[in-house]
Design an enzyme around this catalytic site. Structure first.
Site, PDB file in Angstrom:
ATOM      1  N   GLY C  12      73.659  47.256  31.426  1.00 51.92           N
ATOM      2  CA  GLY C  12      72.427  46.494  31.183  1.00 51.92           C
ATOM      3  C   GLY C  12      72.637  45.110  31.772  1.00 51.92           C
ATOM      4  O   GLY C  12      73.551  44.883  32.566  1.00 51.92           O
ATOM      5  N   ALA C  14      73.884  42.485  30.459  1.00 60.16           N
ATOM      6  CA  ALA C  14      75.184  41.902  30.145  1.00 60.16           C
ATOM      7  C   ALA C  14      76.278  42.531  31.004  1.00 60.16           C
ATOM      8  O   ALA C  14      77.062  41.829  31.649  1.00 60.16           O
ATOM      9  CB  ALA C  14      75.480  42.088  28.655  1.00 60.16           C
ATOM     10  N   GLY C  15      76.316  43.852  31.008  1.00 55.19           N
ATOM     11  CA  GLY C  15      77.371  44.536  31.745  1.00 55.19           C
ATOM     12  C   GLY C  15      77.303  44.252  33.237  1.00 55.19           C
ATOM     13  O   GLY C  15      78.328  44.055  33.900  1.00 55.19           O
ATOM     14  N   ARG C 298      59.706  36.066  14.721  1.00 55.30           N
ATOM     15  CA  ARG C 298      59.286  37.443  14.475  1.00 55.30           C
ATOM     16  C   ARG C 298      59.428  37.882  13.032  1.00 55.30           C
ATOM     17  O   ARG C 298      58.584  38.604  12.507  1.00 55.30           O
ATOM     18  CB  ARG C 298      60.107  38.374  15.354  1.00 55.30           C
ATOM     19  CG  ARG C 298      59.728  38.189  16.780  1.00 55.30           C
ATOM     20  CD  ARG C 298      60.587  38.972  17.698  1.00 55.30           C
ATOM     21  NE  ARG C 298      60.151  38.671  19.060  1.00 55.30           N
ATOM     22  CZ  ARG C 298      60.821  39.030  20.145  1.00 55.30           C
ATOM     23  NH1 ARG C 298      61.947  39.697  20.024  1.00 55.30           N
ATOM     24  NH2 ARG C 298      60.361  38.725  21.321  1.00 55.30           N
ATOM     25  N   HIS C 366      63.247  46.774  16.463  1.00 55.65           N
ATOM     26  CA  HIS C 366      63.257  46.247  17.829  1.00 55.65           C
ATOM     27  C   HIS C 366      64.611  45.778  18.329  1.00 55.65           C
ATOM     28  O   HIS C 366      64.930  45.925  19.506  1.00 55.65           O
ATOM     29  CB  HIS C 366      62.268  45.079  17.874  1.00 55.65           C
ATOM     30  CG  HIS C 366      62.173  44.409  19.194  1.00 55.65           C
ATOM     31  ND1 HIS C 366      61.792  45.075  20.334  1.00 55.65           N
ATOM     32  CD2 HIS C 366      62.412  43.127  19.576  1.00 55.65           C
ATOM     33  CE1 HIS C 366      61.793  44.224  21.355  1.00 55.65           C
ATOM     34  NE2 HIS C 366      62.183  43.043  20.933  1.00 55.65           N
ATOM     35  N   GLU C 404      73.684  42.626  23.769  1.00 56.68           N
ATOM     36  CA  GLU C 404      73.107  42.931  22.456  1.00 56.68           C
ATOM     37  C   GLU C 404      74.154  43.530  21.522  1.00 56.68           C
ATOM     38  O   GLU C 404      74.026  43.450  20.307  1.00 56.68           O
ATOM     39  CB  GLU C 404      71.897  43.864  22.589  1.00 56.68           C
ATOM     40  CG  GLU C 404      71.168  44.050  21.266  1.00 56.68           C
ATOM     41  CD  GLU C 404      69.844  44.778  21.365  1.00 56.68           C
ATOM     42  OE1 GLU C 404      69.260  44.824  22.466  1.00 56.68           O
ATOM     43  OE2 GLU C 404      69.397  45.290  20.314  1.00 56.68           O
ATOM     44  N   LEU C 420      67.649  38.036  26.564  1.00 59.52           N
ATOM     45  CA  LEU C 420      67.963  38.174  27.985  1.00 59.52           C
ATOM     46  C   LEU C 420      68.913  37.056  28.378  1.00 59.52           C
ATOM     47  O   LEU C 420      69.852  37.250  29.159  1.00 59.52           O
ATOM     48  CB  LEU C 420      66.678  38.115  28.817  1.00 59.52           C
ATOM     49  CG  LEU C 420      65.673  39.222  28.513  1.00 59.52           C
ATOM     50  CD1 LEU C 420      64.462  39.115  29.429  1.00 59.52           C
ATOM     51  CD2 LEU C 420      66.320  40.586  28.672  1.00 59.52           C
TER      52      LEU C 420
END
Ligand code: FAD
Ligand code: HEM
Ligand code: SF4
Ligand code: SF4
Ligand code: FES
Lengths: 279, 287, 651
Positions: C12, C14-15, C298, C366, C404, C420
C-alpha cells in the site's frame, strides 16, 4: 503471433503500418476518387467519357509504367499488408456491438471484398497485363480484358451486360467507397490529425458525407455504364478516334480498339468541344 | 449497524433464485467447462456477492459438491481493477455489475467467463502480468532524481491537470485490451527444467512481441505530457513505434467504450499517433 | 558480508514508500503482497492528504497547529514525538508527491488546491479529485516499478505472508510466505522485515475496506510475539452506503466541499428530500457545533448521527441509522471536478444521481487506529531522531511496522486525510532507520544456518496440511459472517460491558469452530479456500483484543464510547452553579486521564489476549477537554483555560 515469417513484418511494424495507411490514401485512395469521377463523366455521354479516357491514354507507352508504379503496386502492397493486418486481429462485433466496432469490422470485410472486386474488375476490363500473348491465351478466353480504351463507353457497357456483373460492380463500389471514407477517418486518428472526441466525431461526419458523395458519383457512373446504348456510343467513339488520329493527338493503336466481327460505323456526331492537352 | 439494505423501489417482479453459468478451468492448460450454480436472490446484489454465496455453498445447481469458484477482487468499488471478468458476454468489473441490471439484460441467467486475452490461472482468475510488464516497457513513471525534499513539482495549469487526471485513473483492469480486437492472447507455458528467472525472462520477451494495448498507450501519453515525465518522452516513443506499438491499433474504439473509468483512450491513441508521426519524421531528418 | 535485503510485507502507500526509499538508498527489497501492489487498499482513499501549506499559513496555520489538531482529534492517546515529526514532514511529502506526478487538483493560477477536512479549521487537504489515494498509490507504484525494472525490487504478488522468522536471539531474520497461485511455501531471508499490511476492517464482515484488509499479517506478527497497541480504537465513518458485500464510503470531502448533513424534523418524513423546506430540516451538526459544523471529527459526527437516529428517532429510514448528506446546492461542474469519483460510486451502486438528490448515508466501520506497537527515538526538539533504528520497530528486533497497521499516529481517533500522510511518512521515514539497523548487524540473514528457515517453513507446512485434511464440518465463510455480526454489534459506535462480554464469549466459541473447518477445496492449486480459512483463524487474536481492550477501558475517548462512563453534559442554568459544575467536570476529566490516558498493549498467549497499559508521551501538548466548541459547553472550555494558565496546575 502466428507465422515465423511475421518476424520481418513485426520488426518494422510501425513503418509498414504507416506506409499501409499512407498508400490507402495516396495513391490508391486518390486514384479511386479520380477513377470514379472520370467514370461518372459517362453521364455526359460517351463522347465526354471518351475524351477523358483519351487523355489518360495519351500517356502512351508510359501508361503501364504509371499504372503499375502508382496504382497496382501500392494497391497490392496495401492489400497484402491489409490481409496481414486482418489476420493479426480478431473481430468481436458479436460481443461488442458498438458502432465503431462495426466500422472496424466492416473496414476489414470491405477490404477483403475490395481485393476480390478489384482483382476481377481489373481482370474483367483491363486484363492486368498488356502483352498480346497474355491477352490472347489467358484473358480473352476467360472472357476478360473487355475494355477498349478507344471504344471506352461501348466496350464498358457491353462488358456490363446481364445482371451479375452490375451487381458485382455495385457491391464492389459500395465496399470500396465505404473502405475509403472510413479509412480516411481512421487515418486521421492513426496520424494524429483529429485527436479529441469532438474532432473525431466531426471528422466522422465529414467522412460520412464525403463517402456518400463519392458513392453517388460511383453509382451514377455504374448506372450510366449500364444504360449506355452500345451502338450509338461506338459510333461516337469511332468518329472521335479517326479525328484524333488524324490530328495526331493519339497514336493509332488498333489493339486499344474494339474489333467486331463486322466492322461498321461512320456517323459523325460531335461530343464535346474539348481540346486535348497531350504532349 | 446497517441492516440489509433497502434500495430504490423497484417495480418489476424479482426472482427468488439467480441462475449463474460459470466457465471454469482448473488450471493453466487444462480444459474449460461450464458449471451451473444457483443462489438466493437478495437486494442490491452484485456479482461479487453472488460469487461469495457460491463460494460458501460450493455446490452446483445439480447438487454436486464442487470446489469454490476462484476469482479475484479487492476494493469492491471499482477502483482497484482486480475483479475484471466477462459477464453476459461483455467485459466489466464484477463489483459494479449489479444483479438487478444484469437480469434486465438477460432475465434467466447470468453468464460468467474469465477474460479471454490472458492466461487463465484458475476459473475466473487470469494472469495480467503482461499489462504490468508493458507499463515497465513504456516507462510509465516520472523520472525524478530521488525522493529527497527538493521543493514542489513543476507548476501545471488547471487545464493540464484536468486533461491528465482522467488518464491517471487507469487501474490496469484490462477491460480495454480484453475488448480490443487487435489485442490477442499470449500464453507462455513453462518448459521442463526452466528456472523461475528463465521462465520470467521468456515471458517478458514474448509479451514484448504483442500489442501494448490502449491502457499502456494512454499511460505513455500521460507521462509524456508531464513536464518532468517528458524528459524521457523519446524512450517511450521508441516503444510506441516499436513492435506492437500504437500502430497496431485498428481504431475499433471498443477500449473506450468498455473502460470502466471512462478514460478517453481513443484521444490518447490519437495523441500517441500524432506524437509517433512527429517522432518518426524527426528520426528521419535527424539522422 | 553477503548482500543485505529487506522484506516489505504489503504494497500500500506505506509499503511502497518504504520500498522506494530503501532502493534509493541502495538496499534491495523483496516486496510481498496479497495482491498486485497497484490494487492495494490505499486505492480506495478518496478525500485527500493533509499538510500545512502556503495558503493556510497566511491564516495563521503552522505545522505545529496541524500537530495540535491531530493530537486533539486523537484525544491525546498518541505519543507526541512521532506525530510532531509527521506534521512537520507534511509539506515536504506533498511536494514530493507533486514531483512524482500526482494529478492534484489545481487552483486557477496553477497552485495545488486545498479543501477542508474534519477536525480542523484550515484548508489543509490536498486532493486529486475524489480518488486521492489512488493517485498517490499509483505515483509510488510507478516509482517502485521503475526500481523493479532496475533490478532493485523483486515483487511477490499473490503471496500471503505467514509469519516472521526469528533467530535464537529473537531477531527477525526473514519471513515465511505462501504463493497463492502455486501454494508453494517458502522463506525469504531478510536483514529486516517491514510489515505494512494495512487495516483489519474485514473482522467486521463488511466495512469500507478492501477484501485484503483482514489483519492477518498483523495478527501473525502478534502471534509471533509482537505487541499490538490500542486495538479497541476502531473508527466508524459517519458517511457510507451499504451494499451486500461492502459498505462504500462517501468521503468526508463531500462535507469538505460544502456538503450538509440533515434529517427531516418530522420523523421518517416520507416526502422526497428536495421538497422538504429549509425550515423543516434539522442540520444537527451545524446547530450543535457551529464552529466546526459538518466537519467535526468522525467519532463525534458518527455519535451525533447515532444519537439523532437512535435516541431522537429522527432517522430517515425506520429501523436503521440513515441521514441525508446533501450536495445538491453545489454547482454540478464544481462537483464533477472535485468529487466526481465518489459521486460516480454513489450513482453506480445506488442508481440515484447525488448531484440532484441528497444522498442517504449510514455509518460504517472504516479504520483501525490501533495496530502493531512500534517504538521511536525522541529528538531534542520533541520530534524523532532521523535514521534511528528504533523508530517504527516493533518489540521484535528487526521487525518494523508502518502505515495503518502500526498504532503510532492517530490515538483514539484519526482525522480525515491524516492517514495517507502517516502512511507515506512512516514509509519514507523508516527507510534510513532500517538501513542503520541492518548495517549494525554483524551477520547477514543469508549467512544464517538453513535450519532456521527450514524450521519455519516446516511449521507452516504442517499447518497447511492439517487444514487441508480437516473434516470438522464448519464453513469458514459462515463463521466469518458471524464474527462480523458479533463485532459490529458490540464494538462499533456505542459499547457497553455486557455486550462486550457476551461478544467475547461468542467470538471465543467461533474461534474454536474455526479450527474445525472442512474445506470444500483441498487441492494444491490457487486454493482460495484454504487461504481464506487461515486468514479467518488469524482474525481472532485481534478480534478478541478489540473486545477485551474495549471492555477494560471504562471511559470515553475518541472512537471508544461507553455511555455508562460518559462525561455528563452541564445541566445547571444558574451561572455560578454552572461554573461549579464545570469545575467538577474538569476535575473528573483530569482524574479520568490519570487512569486511562494510556495506550492499551495487547499480546496473545494461549489464544487469550493479555492486556497491559503504557504511558503516553504528552510532553509537547498537554491534554485538554475535547469539545470542538459544542454549544452549551463553553464554560468548560473557559474553566479549563483558566486552569492551564494558572501556575499551580501546569506542573
Ligand atoms: C474508503 C476509504 C477511504 C479513505 N480515504 C482516506 C483519505 O481520504 N485520506 C486518508 O488520509 N486516509 C483515507 N483512508 C485511510 C487510508 O486509505 C488507509 O489507512 C491507508 O491507505 C492504509 O495504507 P497502508 O499502506 O497502510 O495499507 P494498505 O493500502 O491497506 O496496503 C496493505 C498491503 O498489505 C498487503 N497485505 C495485507 N495482508 C497481507 C498478508 N497477509 N500477506 C501479504 N501481504 C499482505 C496488501 O496486499 C497490501 O498490499 C481511507 C480508507 C478507506 C477504507
Ligand atoms: C479501393 C482500394 C482501397 C482503398 C482506397 C483503401 C484505402 C484505405 C485507407 C485510406 C485506409 C485507412 C488507413 C488507416 O487507417 O491508417 C485503409 C485501411 C485499411 N485497408 Fe484499405 N484500401 C483499399 C483496398 C484495400 C484492400 C484490397 C485491402 C485488403 C484486404 C485493404 C485493407 C485495409 C485494412 C485492413 C485497413 C485497416 C488498417 C488499419 O486499421 O490499420 N484495403 N484502406
Ligand atoms: S484504460 Fe480503462 S479499461 Fe484499460 S486498464 Fe485502464 S482502467 Fe482498465
Ligand atoms: S481503438 Fe485500438 S486499442 Fe482501442 S479497442 Fe480499438 S484497436 Fe484496440
Ligand atoms: S474489486 Fe476493485 S475493481 Fe472490482
Amino acid at each position: 503471433m502466428n507465422a515465423t515469417n511475421a518476424n520481418f513484418l513485426t520488426r518494422h511494424d510501425f513503418l509498414i503500418r504507416r506506409l499501409h495507411s499512407l498508400t490507402g490514401l495516396v495513391p490508391v485512395g486518390c486514384y479511386m476518387v479520380v477513377h470514379l469521377l472520370v467514370n461518372s463523366s459517362l453521364m455526359n455521354g460517351p463522347g465526354a467519357f471518351q475524351t477523358n479516357v483519351n487523355q489518360i491514354h495519351s500517356l502512351g507507352r508510359a501508361l503501364p509504367l504509371v499504372e503499375w508504379l502508382f496504382i497496382f503496386l501500392p494497391l497490392i502492397f496495401h492489400a497484402v499488408i491489409g490481409v496481414w493486418i486482418i489476420r493479426s486481429g480478431k473481430t468481436n462485433t458479436d460481443q461488442y456491438r458498438y458502432l465503431n466496432n462495426w466500422r472496424y469490422t466492416l473496414q476489414r470485410w470491405t477490404g477483403v471484398v475490395a481485393i476480390i472486386f478489384i482483382f476481377f474488375h481489373v481482370f474483367h476490363l483491363h486484363g492486368w497485363f498488356h502483352g498480346e500473348w497474355w491477352l490472347e491465351n489467358v484473358a480473352r478466353p476467360w472472357g476478360m480484358a473487355n475494355f477498349k480504351p478507344y471504344n471506352a463507353a461501348s466496350t464498358l457497357a457491353t462488358a456490363l451486360q446481364g445482371f451479375l456483373w452490375p451487381i458485382f460492380y455495385f457491391v464492389g463500389i459500395v465496399c470500396c467507397v465505404f473502405h475509403l471514407a472510413n479509412g480516411i477517418w481512421t487515418m486521421g486518428i492513426t496520424w494524429g490529425v483529429w485527436t479529441s472526441d469532438r474532432a473525431q466525431k466531426g471528422a466522422s461526419i465529414v467522412c460520412c458525407i464525403g463517402g456518400i458523395g463519392l458513392l453517388i458519383v460511383g453509382l451514377s457512373a455504374l448506372s450510366a455504364a449500364i444504360t449506355t446504348d452500345v451502338q450509338q456510343a461506338r459510333n461516337v467513339e469511332d468518329a472521335m478516334y479517326k479525328l484524333r488520329v488524324d490530328t495526331g493527338e493519339i497514336v493509332d493503336n488498333p489493339e486499344k480498339r474494339y474489333h467486331a466481327p463486322e466492322s461498321l460505323g461512320d456517323s459523325t456526331e460531335e461530343a464535346s468541344p474539348d481540346e486535348d492537352v497531350s504532349e | 449497524m446497517s441492516s440489509p439494505t433497502h434500495a430504490e423501489p423497484v417495480v418489476h417482479a424479482r426472482p427468488h433464485k439467480i441462475n449463474v453459468r460459470i466457465l471454469r478451468q482448473d488450471g493453466p492448460g487444462q480444459p474449460s467447462y461450464w458449471e451451473r450454480h444457483q443462489v438466493d436472490y437478495e437486494e442490491n446484489m452484485n456479482i461479487i456477492s453472488v460469487l461469495q454465496r457460491i463460494a460458501s455453498q460450493a455446490m452446483t445447481v445439480e447438487g454436486k459438491k464442487v470446489t469454490p469458484v476462484a476469482w479475484d477482487c479487492g476494493c469492491l468499488e471499482e477502483v482497484c481493477g482486480a475483479c475484471t471478468m466477462v459477464i453476459n458476454g461483455r467485459v466489466r468489473q464484477s463489483c459494479s455489475a449489479l444483479v438487478d441490471r444484469l437480469l434486465k439484460e438477460h432475465a434467466t441467467e447470468i453468464e460468467l467467463r474469465p477474460m479471454s486475452k490472458f492466461p487463465v490461472i484458475r476459473d475466473l482468475m487470469v494472469d495480467r502480468k503482461r499489462m504490468f510488464e508493458t507499463l515497465k516497457r513504456v516507462e510509465a513513471w516520472v523520472p525524478v532524481d530521488g525522493y529527497d525534499d527538493m521543493g514542489p513539482g513543476p507548476k501545471l495549469s488547471r487545464a493540464q491537470q484536468e486533461e491528465n487526471y482522467p488518464l491517471s485513473e487507469c487501474m490496469t483492469c484490462g477491460c480495454c485490451v480484453e475488448a480490443c480486437p487487435q489485442y490477442t492472447k499470449i500464453e507462455v507455458h513453462r518448459r521442463p527444467g526452466e528456472t523461475d528467472d528463465q521462465y520470467d525472462q521468456r515471458k517478458r520477451e514474448t509479451y514484448a512481441q504483442g500489442f501494448v494495448g490502449a491502457a499502456a498507450i494512454s499511460q505513455a501519453v500521460l507521462f509524456n505530457s508531464h513536464p518532468t515525465g517528458a524528459n524521457i518522452a523519446n524512450e517511450r516513443m521508441a516503444v510506441l513505434t516499436g513492435t506492437g506499438g500504437v500502430q497496431d491499433c485498428g481504431n475499433a474504439q471498443n477500449c473506450v467504450a468498455v473502460c470502466p473509468k471512462k478514460i478517453p483512450l481513443t484521444r490518447s491513441i490519437a495523441r500517441a499517433g500524432r506524437a509517433a508521426t512527429l517522432y518518426a519524421l524527426k528520426r528521419i531528418f535527424d539522422h | 558480508m553477503a548482500e543485505q535485503r529487506v522484506v516489505v510485507v504489503g504494497g500500500g502507500l506505506a509499503g511502497l514508500a518504504a520500498t522506494m526509499k530503501l532502493t534509493e538508498l541502495g538496499t534491495p527489497v523483496d516486496l510481498v503482497s496479497l495482491t498486485p501492489v497497484k490494487r492495494s487498499h490505499s486505492v480506495c482513499a478518496q478525500g485527500g492528504i493533509n499538510s500545512c501549506n502556503d495558503q493556510t499559513r497566511q491564516l495563521g496555520d503552522s505545522e505545529w497547529k496541524h500537530f495540535d489538531d491531530t493530537v486533539y482529534g486523537g484525544d491525546f492517546l498518541q505519543n507526541q514525538p512521532p506525530v510532531k515529526e509527521m506534521a512537520y514532514w507534511g509539506p515536504k511529502i506533498i511536494d514530493l508527491m507533486d514531483r512524482l506526478g500526482v494529478t492534484f487538483n489545481r487552483t486557477q493560477e496553477g497552485f495545488l488546491d486545498r479543501r477542508r477536512f474534519g477536525g480542523t479549521l484550515y484548508k489543509r487537504t490536498a486532493f486529486a479529485g475524489a480518488t486521492t489515494g489512488q493517485q498517490l498509490l499509483y505515483a509510488l507504484d510507478e516509482q517502485v516499478r521503475r526500481r523493479e525494472a532496475e533490478g532493485m525490487v523483486r515483487k511477490f504478488e499473490f503471496w500471503d505472508f505467514l509469519s516472521p522468522i526469528t533467530d535464537a536471539s529473537g531477531r527477525c531474520v526473514g519471513i515465511v510466505a505462501q504463493d497463492m497461485v502455486s501454494m508453494q511455501i517458502r522463506s525469504f531471508p531478510a536483514d529486516a522485515v517491514i510489515v505494512a499490511s494495512g487495516g483489519c476492517g474485514l473482522l467486521y464482515g463488511r466495512s469500507t475496506m478492501s477484501v485484503f484488509c483482514n489483519g492477518s499479517a498483523a495478527s501473525r506478527c502478534m502471534q509471533a510475539g509482537a505487541k499490538y497497541g490500542n486495538p479497541e480504537f476502531i473508527q466508524v465513518h459517519p458517511t457510507a452506503i451499504p451494499g451486500a458485500d461492502k459498505l462504500r464510503l462517501m468521503s468526508e470531502s463531500a462535507r469538505g466541499e460544502g456538503g450538509r448533513v440533515w434529517v427531516p424534523r418530522k420523523a421518517q418524513d416520507s416526502r422526497p428530500p428536495k421538497s422538504i423546506p429549509e425550515s423543516e430540516r434539522y442540520y444537527f451538526l451545524e446547530e450543535r457545533y457551529p464552529k466546526y459544523g459538518n466537519l467535526v471529527p468522525r467519532d463525534i459526527a458518527t455519535r451525533e448521527i447515532f444519537n439523532i437516529c437512535v435516541n431522537e428517532g429522527l432517522s430517515v429510514e425506520a429501523g436503521r441509522m440513515c441521514v441525508y448528506l446533501d450536495l445538491t446546492h453545489i454547482q454540478r461542474t464544481e462537483l464533477d471536478r472535485k468529487l466526481g469519483g465518489i459521486l460516480d460510486i454513489y450513482e453506480k451502486f445506488q442508481g440515484v444521481d447525488p448531484r440532484d438528490v441528497p444522498m442517504k448515508i449510514f455509518p460504517a466501520v472504516h479504520y483501525s487506529m490501533g495496530g502493531l506497537w512500534v517504538g521511536y527515538s525522541k529528538s531534542g526538539d520533541g520530534g524523532l531522531v532521523a535514521g534511528h533504528p528504533q523508530n517504527q520497530m516493533t518489540n521484535l528486533p528487526g521487525l518494523y511496522a508502518i502505515g495503518e497497521c502500526d498504532y503510532q499516529y492517530h490515538g483514539a481517533n484519526r482525522l480525515g486525510a491524516n492517514s495517507l500522510l502517516s502512511c507515506i511518512f512512516s514509509g519514507l521515514f523508516v527507510a534510513p532507520c532500517v538501513r542503520t539497523w541492518i548495517q549494525n548487524q554483524s551477520k547477514s540473514a543469508h549467512e544464517l544456518p538453513a535450519s532456521i528457515m527450514q524450521n519455519a517453513i516446516n511449521a507452516q507446512e504442517i499447518r497447511h496440511k492439517e487444514l487441508l485434511g480437516s473434516t470438522g464440518g464448519e464453513n469458514p465463510y459462515l463463521i466469518h459472517q458471524e464474527l462480523g455480526d458479533a463485532l459490529t454489534r458490540a464494538a462499533t459506535v456505542v459499547r457497553n460491558n455486557q455486550q462486550l462480554e457476551s461478544a467475547y464469549e461468542k467470538v471465543s466459541e467461533l474461534q474454536q469452530r474455526a479450527k474445525a473447518c472442512s474445506l470444500s477445496d483441498s487441492g494444491s492449486w490457487t486454493n482460495q479456500n484454504v487461504i481464506f480459512t487461515k486468514a479467518l483463524q488469524d482474525m481472532f487474536p485481534i478480534a478478541k483484543s478489540i473486545l477485551r481492550g474495549a471492555q477494560l477501558r471504562d471511559e470515553c475517548r475518541g472512537a471508544h464510547f461507553k455511555p455508562d462512563f460518559s462525561m455528563p453534559s452541564l445541566s445547571e442554568e444558574e451561572p455560578a452553579a454552572r461554573r461549579a459544575e464545570a469545575e467538577r467536570w474538569c476535575d473528573r476529566f483530569e482524574e479520568n486521564n490519570r487512569r486511562f490516558l494510556k495506550s492499551t498493549i495487547a499480546t496473545v498467549s494461549d489464544e487469550e489476549p493479555q492486556i497491559s497499559y503504557e504511558d503516553v508521551d504528552t510532553s509537547l501538548i498537554p491534554p485538554r477537554p475535547r469539545l470542538y466548541g459544542l454549544v452549551g459547553a463553553e464554560v468548560i472550555e473557559q474553566v479549563w483555560k483558566e486552569r492551564v494558565t494558572s501556575p499551580q496546575t501546569t506542573a
